[in-house]
Design an enzyme around this catalytic site. Structure first.
Site, PDB file in Angstrom:
ATOM      1  N   ASP A 202     -23.880 -34.840  69.842  1.00 62.90           N
ATOM      2  CA  ASP A 202     -25.084 -34.917  69.012  1.00 62.90           C
ATOM      3  C   ASP A 202     -25.742 -36.269  69.255  1.00 62.90           C
ATOM      4  OD1 ASP A 202     -25.972 -33.219  66.214  1.00 62.90           O
ATOM      5  OD2 ASP A 202     -26.848 -35.197  66.500  1.00 62.90           O
TER       6      ASP A 202
ATOM      7  N   THR B 163     -32.462 -20.307  67.217  1.00 58.43           N
ATOM      8  CA  THR B 163     -33.365 -19.187  66.978  1.00 58.43           C
ATOM      9  C   THR B 163     -34.724 -19.467  67.603  1.00 58.43           C
ATOM     10  OG1 THR B 163     -32.248 -18.726  64.889  1.00 58.43           O
ATOM     11  CG2 THR B 163     -34.422 -17.745  65.218  1.00 58.43           C
TER      12      THR B 163
ATOM     13  N   CYS C  28     -33.956 -20.883  58.366  1.00 56.57           N
ATOM     14  CA  CYS C  28     -33.957 -19.559  58.992  1.00 56.57           C
ATOM     15  C   CYS C  28     -35.020 -18.646  58.384  1.00 56.57           C
ATOM     16  CB  CYS C  28     -32.574 -18.908  58.867  1.00 56.57           C
ATOM     17  SG  CYS C  28     -31.316 -19.664  59.914  1.00 56.57           S
TER      18      CYS C  28
ATOM     19  N   ARG D 230     -33.079 -28.911  54.265  1.00 57.37           N
ATOM     20  CA  ARG D 230     -34.121 -28.616  55.254  1.00 57.37           C
ATOM     21  C   ARG D 230     -35.035 -27.489  54.764  1.00 57.37           C
ATOM     22  NH1 ARG D 230     -30.813 -27.463  60.584  1.00 57.37           N
ATOM     23  NH2 ARG D 230     -29.432 -26.577  59.006  1.00 57.37           N
TER      24      ARG D 230
END
Length: 439
Positions: free
Chosen positions: A40, A125, A265, A336
């Protein structure tokens, strides 16, 4: 010996790029079967993992302490791996267009450190076409290699549900896809190492991309329908929760409930699909209608709060409002794309004063991302109204005495309770004289 066998015998390593709510559980799961490098760019996050601290709460500190995964922010370590999983976020811009910068950046970093013979699997995604039309050219440019000849690419959409302790990585069927039969076979076998529920082999990368993006679009539309019903039934003075409870006695009634729709999402993925559709000349009707309804729910909640303040004879301007919960969903520290921020912004627009508490949200993140300073529950007092915005398990235990500690010392009929998800007993509080409202 093919790549799968090399991974199994620990002669080849797996690398996971992106160590968030998706990448971390994948890293830990694969580390029980293979050698894993968890990468990361956020050095602070990597240091936490090295210390055995899990800021996501997805696998827990004890699991992080025991895992054999090697955590690093040194991109050159990726050169040691031959099977790469890209699990970085794919947010949207302010105008609701896809923000592909994280996946672009991850592809650039990986491309610069890609070994010949590697397999790269994207989990982020995206709309159908991103992997082949955007990611592969970046990998080729940065590596100087040719996809299909020097390395292979596939797509396997993440299905992890943050905060869900029942539906986990290992017991959710994994969709896998590859650019050809060879890559598909290897990808399917590698994921089968950790996914006991099995894998579904999609016919193409684009099909796998499309399958993921419609999963959350479907949920978004269904929740939008519930939110619209709530708006209608509130005008009819009918309790939406009671209506849904009655309708839910039919075997084929879909059990969705109204609420705020945020997160990385459900509140984002539909825009990826509609963006691609518009590029092809089709303007979405149902999907974008659902998005508009869900995006407006924060403002709708505040409008109803103001009506209840007036009903309770509470001056609206400078009224103090306690907001319990700031994360995008229950029992999860992730803020988020939380839509609670819409409530906060609307309150300030009407010159009301919010005080926000959340037992799980990270205060530093809330301050950095939203300019919000979270308070401890004991620091909130003398408020005119309480909004229970997120149904954390901790809030399910709230009783009258807990709530009264937050309110001003006034009669119950001057206290306003906004219970967004309907976790309190409506009849009890209305009989006690509280001005109560829920979606």
């Amino acid at each position: 010996m093919d790549l799968y066998e090399k991974i199994l015998s620990r002669k080849a390593k797996i690398a996971v790029i992106g160590l968030g709510y998706v990448g971390m559980p994948i890293s830990v799961a694969f580390a029980s079967k293979a050698d894993v490098i968890g990468f990361d760019i956020n050095e602070d996050k990597v240091e936490l993992y090295k210390k055995g601290i899990d800021p996501t709460n997805e696998v827990g500190n004890e699991v992080i302490k025991k895992t054999t995964a090697e955590f690093t922010s040194d991109q050159k370590k990726l050169r040691e791996a031959s099977f790469h999983i890209v699990a970085v976020p794919t947010p949207v811009n302010a105008d609701h267009t896809p923000d592909l910068r994280p996946v672009d950046s991850a592809s650039q970093i990986l491309g610069r450190n890609l070994a010949e013979g590697s397999v790269v699997v994207y989990e982020s995604t995206v709309y159908p076409g991103v992997t082949e039309e955007i990611c592969i050219p970046i990998l080729e440019k940065e590596s100087g290699m040719k996809c299909g000849r020097d390395f292979k690419v596939g797509y396997s959409p993440e299905r992890i549900n943050p905060g869900d302790k029942v539906h986990r990585l290992e017991n959710i069927i994994k969709i896998v896809s590859g650019m050809d039969e060879e890559s598909l076979d290897i990808i399917a076998r590698v994921y089968s190492l950790i996914v006991s529920a099995g894998v579904h082999k999609a016919e193409s990368i684009k099909i796998a991309e499309a399958a993921k993006v419609i999963e959350n679009s479907q949920r978004d539309i269904n929740i939008a329908f519930m939110n619209e019903l709530s708006i209608i039934f509130n005008r009819m003075n009918i309790d939406t929760s009671a209506v849904l409870k009655a309708a839910g006695t039919k075997w084929n009634f879909l059990k969705f409930t109204p609420g705020l729709v945020g997160g990385h999402c459900i509140g984002v993925d539909p825009y990826y699909l509609t963006y691609r559709a518009e590029q092809l000349g089709y303007h979405s009707q149902i999907i974008l209608s659902g998005r508009r309804i869900n995006d407006d729910m924060g403002e709708y909640v505040v409008e109803n709060l103001i009506k209840r303040l007036i009903k309770a004879d509470v001056p609206v301007k400078n009224a103090r409002i306690a907001i319990l919960g700031f994360t995008f969903k229950e029992n999860c520290p992730d803020t988020r794309n939380t839509r609670v921020i819409d409530i906060i912004n609307a309150l300030r627009e009407y010159e009301l004063i919010p005080a926000i508490a959340d037992p799980l949200a990270n205060n530093a993140e809330a301050r950095r991302e939203y300019g919000i300073e979270l308070k401890k529950p004991e620091e909130i007092m003398d408020v005119d109204a309480v909004i229970i915005a997120v149904n954390h398990d901790e809030y399910l235990k709230l009783g009258k005495d807990d709530l009264d500690k937050l309110f001003k010392k006034v009669p119950n009929n001057n206290k306003v309770l906004i219970d967004i998800k309907g976790i309190l007993n409506r009849t009890e509080y209305e009989q006690l004289g509280y001005t109560y409202w829920r979606l």
